[in-house]
Design a protein around this motif. Structure first.
Motif, PDB file in Angstrom:
ATOM      1  N   ARG A 146       0.817  -1.217   0.000  1.00 53.46           N
ATOM      2  CA  ARG A 146       0.000   0.000   0.000  1.00 53.46           C
ATOM      3  C   ARG A 146       0.851   1.268   0.000  1.00 53.46           C
ATOM      4  NH1 ARG A 146      -4.756   2.476   1.254  1.00 53.46           N
ATOM      5  NH2 ARG A 146      -4.695   4.230   2.711  1.00 53.46           N
ATOM      6  N   ILE A 147       1.957   1.277   0.746  1.00 58.15           N
ATOM      7  CA  ILE A 147       2.744   2.501   0.895  1.00 58.15           C
ATOM      8  C   ILE A 147       3.883   2.594  -0.118  1.00 58.15           C
ATOM      9  CG2 ILE A 147       2.231   2.566   3.367  1.00 58.15           C
ATOM     10  CD1 ILE A 147       5.146   1.645   3.862  1.00 58.15           C
ATOM     11  N   HIS A 148       3.955   1.689  -1.048  1.00 59.52           N
ATOM     12  CA  HIS A 148       5.158   1.553  -1.863  1.00 59.52           C
ATOM     13  C   HIS A 148       5.140   2.400  -3.139  1.00 59.52           C
ATOM     14  CE1 HIS A 148       5.705  -1.653   1.018  1.00 59.52           C
ATOM     15  NE2 HIS A 148       6.968  -1.709   0.647  1.00 59.52           N
ATOM     16  N   ALA A 149       6.232   2.284  -3.893  1.00 58.77           N
ATOM     17  CA  ALA A 149       6.508   3.199  -4.995  1.00 58.77           C
ATOM     18  C   ALA A 149       5.646   2.927  -6.219  1.00 58.77           C
ATOM     19  CB  ALA A 149       7.983   3.112  -5.381  1.00 58.77           C
ATOM     20  N   ILE A 150       5.317   4.025  -6.904  1.00 56.83           N
ATOM     21  CA  ILE A 150       4.663   3.936  -8.206  1.00 56.83           C
ATOM     22  C   ILE A 150       5.541   4.538  -9.306  1.00 56.83           C
ATOM     23  CG2 ILE A 150       2.300   3.924  -7.317  1.00 56.83           C
ATOM     24  CD1 ILE A 150       2.163   6.939  -7.933  1.00 56.83           C
ATOM     25  N   MET A 151       6.664   5.152  -8.913  1.00 59.31           N
ATOM     26  CA  MET A 151       7.582   5.761  -9.867  1.00 59.31           C
ATOM     27  C   MET A 151       9.010   5.296  -9.584  1.00 59.31           C
ATOM     28  SD  MET A 151       5.403   7.685 -11.524  1.00 59.31           S
ATOM     29  CE  MET A 151       6.618   8.398 -12.627  1.00 59.31           C
ATOM     30  N   GLY A 152       9.773   5.072 -10.630  1.00 61.58           N
ATOM     31  CA  GLY A 152      11.198   4.838 -10.511  1.00 61.58           C
ATOM     32  C   GLY A 152      11.611   3.562  -9.814  1.00 61.58           C
ATOM     33  N   LEU A 296       4.362  14.378 -15.200  1.00 61.88           N
ATOM     34  CA  LEU A 296       5.127  13.963 -14.024  1.00 61.88           C
ATOM     35  C   LEU A 296       4.874  12.502 -13.681  1.00 61.88           C
ATOM     36  CD1 LEU A 296       7.092  15.029 -11.882  1.00 61.88           C
ATOM     37  CD2 LEU A 296       5.126  15.692 -10.495  1.00 61.88           C
ATOM     38  N   LEU A 297       3.661  12.017 -13.943  1.00 58.26           N
ATOM     39  CA  LEU A 297       3.289  10.655 -13.590  1.00 58.26           C
ATOM     40  C   LEU A 297       3.396   9.680 -14.761  1.00 58.26           C
ATOM     41  CD1 LEU A 297       0.198  11.476 -11.362  1.00 58.26           C
ATOM     42  CD2 LEU A 297       2.426  10.635 -10.579  1.00 58.26           C
ATOM     43  N   ASN A 298       3.929  10.145 -15.866  1.00 52.10           N
ATOM     44  CA  ASN A 298       4.083   9.257 -17.013  1.00 52.10           C
ATOM     45  C   ASN A 298       4.980   8.078 -16.642  1.00 52.10           C
ATOM     46  OD1 ASN A 298       3.897   8.379 -19.741  1.00 52.10           O
ATOM     47  ND2 ASN A 298       5.896   9.293 -20.151  1.00 52.10           N
ATOM     48  N   GLY A 299       4.515   6.878 -16.908  1.00 50.56           N
ATOM     49  CA  GLY A 299       5.271   5.682 -16.566  1.00 50.56           C
ATOM     50  C   GLY A 299       4.983   5.130 -15.191  1.00 50.56           C
ATOM     51  N   ALA A 300       4.047   5.738 -14.470  1.00 49.07           N
ATOM     52  CA  ALA A 300       3.703   5.237 -13.138  1.00 49.07           C
ATOM     53  C   ALA A 300       3.202   3.801 -13.224  1.00 49.07           C
ATOM     54  CB  ALA A 300       2.636   6.120 -12.495  1.00 49.07           C
ATOM     55  N   VAL A 301       3.648   2.980 -12.279  1.00 49.26           N
ATOM     56  CA  VAL A 301       3.252   1.569 -12.229  1.00 49.26           C
ATOM     57  C   VAL A 301       2.737   1.264 -10.828  1.00 49.26           C
ATOM     58  CG1 VAL A 301       4.036  -0.822 -12.382  1.00 49.26           C
ATOM     59  CG2 VAL A 301       4.963   0.895 -13.959  1.00 49.26           C
ATOM     60  N   GLY A 302       1.494   0.833 -10.758  1.00 44.55           N
ATOM     61  CA  GLY A 302       0.919   0.460  -9.485  1.00 44.55           C
ATOM     62  C   GLY A 302       0.961  -1.038  -9.267  1.00 44.55           C
ATOM     63  N   PHE A 308      -4.121   2.922  -6.307  1.00 47.00           N
ATOM     64  CA  PHE A 308      -4.886   4.135  -6.004  1.00 47.00           C
ATOM     65  C   PHE A 308      -3.988   5.365  -5.943  1.00 47.00           C
ATOM     66  CE2 PHE A 308      -3.240   3.009  -1.889  1.00 47.00           C
ATOM     67  CZ  PHE A 308      -3.086   4.215  -1.222  1.00 47.00           C
ATOM     68  N   LYS A 309      -2.682   5.168  -5.661  1.00 50.05           N
ATOM     69  CA  LYS A 309      -1.780   6.302  -5.499  1.00 50.05           C
ATOM     70  C   LYS A 309      -1.570   7.066  -6.805  1.00 50.05           C
ATOM     71  CE  LYS A 309       1.819   5.892  -2.714  1.00 50.05           C
ATOM     72  NZ  LYS A 309       2.999   5.378  -1.953  1.00 50.05           N
ATOM     73  N   ILE A 310      -1.766   6.419  -7.932  1.00 45.69           N
ATOM     74  CA  ILE A 310      -1.570   7.104  -9.211  1.00 45.69           C
ATOM     75  C   ILE A 310      -2.607   8.207  -9.372  1.00 45.69           C
ATOM     76  CG2 ILE A 310      -1.503   6.850 -11.714  1.00 45.69           C
ATOM     77  CD1 ILE A 310      -0.573   3.949 -11.281  1.00 45.69           C
ATOM     78  N   ASP A 311      -3.869   7.870  -9.192  1.00 45.78           N
ATOM     79  CA  ASP A 311      -4.921   8.888  -9.301  1.00 45.78           C
ATOM     80  C   ASP A 311      -4.852   9.878  -8.141  1.00 45.78           C
ATOM     81  OD1 ASP A 311      -7.314   9.941 -10.629  1.00 45.78           O
ATOM     82  OD2 ASP A 311      -8.356   9.287  -8.824  1.00 45.78           O
TER      83      ASP A 311
END
Length: 338
Positions: A146-152, A296-302, A308-311
């Motif tokens: 739940r708290i983890h990364a969506i980018m990089g 800024l969020l291009n390439g985000a991976v959930g 939910f963190k992307i939106d």
């Protein structure tokens, strides 16, 4: 907690010499993160180098018109410094959004830069963790994330960097000054923290024999148009699910300069020059804000639990940009989002 040796450095050079003599040595100042890690046997230094008595507690003007912040300046002293409040309120706001008053009284600027992730698996020595034990795996991938990364993130680690202060300093384009056996080195903030790649145990580009002595802020502080918006599971003493640091310069309704950084979404504060460039030279409109958020969020991976963190991040960016453009920064006392 394992047995360890202890030394108190009387000078910066003594601290550097002690670090150079023992690759497993670690610096202790406020200890608000390191002591917890040692109690859990996550950090196992063979030597603690106490720098608490070094003369690194001042905030001074630089010849360039910015401020030099000593590594031992506490978070509380920094947040409430009159010059920071007047010239760099984004930084003050970000610090006040984090931790508690008691922790801010002890935590230092240098220590905040070196905070370790709060990933559950990193703290649990009964589970594998590439960041703690290289090559053992990342159970957050496919686990509770739940708290983890969506980018990089990478296939070896999806942990996030926890600091609020660092998100603001990234937006302000601070510079970190370190001392090592070869003398002084200056590290642009964007190059200090690392993405995990294949070496997630390396959080920063700081060498094991280097000591952070100061952080320098440039003259531009975005004092009139800024905000630090932090979204979390509860209103106090919680790390960000998503945070946004914004600094704008405005000429009427036109954005003439922009800085934008995200926290809670990556292994480091997340910035993208293209997103900032897209904001610059045009009016402060929701359409422009949405476009910048998309860039800024291009390439985000959930993952299963954090998609939910992307939106959430997209909406937070738009809200934060609106706050900054209007000159109505998010209050860290009344935390209702307006």
């Amino acid at each position: 907690m394992i047995r360890f040796d202890y030394t108190r450095a009387g000078t910066v050079q003594e601290a550097v010499n002690a670090l150079a003599a023992d690759p497993q040595a670690q610096v202790i100042a406020g200890g608000t993160n390191l002591i917890d890690l040692m109690k859990y046997n996550v950090a196992t230094p063979t030597l603690l180098v106490d720098i608490g008595k070094l003369p690194l507690r001042s905030i001074e003007a630089t010849d360039a018109g910015g401020l030099r912040i000593g590594a031992l300046v506490t978070n509380a002293a920094l947040a409430y410094d009159e010059r920071i409040e007047a010239e760099y309120p984004l930084l003050s706001s970000a610090i006040l959004a984090g931790a508690t008053g008691q922790l801010r009284n002890a935590a230092t600027t240098g220590g905040n830069l070196l905070q370790r992730t709060r990933c559950y698996y990193f703290y649990d020595t009964g589970t594998p963790c590439n960041k703690r034990e290289p090559g053992t795996g990342c159970p957050a991938i496919g686990g509770v994330n739940r708290i983890h990364a969506i980018m990089g993130a990478s296939d070896t680690c999806i942990a996030t960097h926890p600091s609020d202060m660092c998100v603001a300093m990234a937006a302000l384009e601070a510079e970190i000054i370190v001392e090592g056996p070869g003398g002084e080195r200056r590290i642009p903030f964007a190059r200090f923290h690392r993405l995990p790649g294949d070496e997630p145990w390396k959080d920063t580009t700081l060498a094991s024999d280097e000591l952070i002595v100061a952080v320098e802020l440039p003259p531009r502080g975005f004092a009139r148009h800024h905000t630090y918006l932090k979204l979390r599971d509860r209103l106090s003493y919680a790390f960000a699910l998503v945070s946004v640091a914004v600094g704008l310069e405005m000429n009427g309704d036109t954005i003439t300069a922009a800085r934008l950084a995200l926290g809670g979404v990556a292994h480091k504060p997340w910035r993208l020059p293209e997103a900032e460039a897209a904001l610059t030279g045009g009016p402060a409109t929701d359409d422009r804000f949405v476009h910048a958020a998309d860039l800024l969020l291009n390439g985000a991976v959930g993952h299963e639990h954090n998609r939910f963190k992307i939106d959430l991040a997209r909406r937070a960016i738009v809200r934060a940009l609106g706050q900054a453009a209007a000159g109505t920064p998010q209050s860290q006392i009344d935390k209702q989002i307006r």
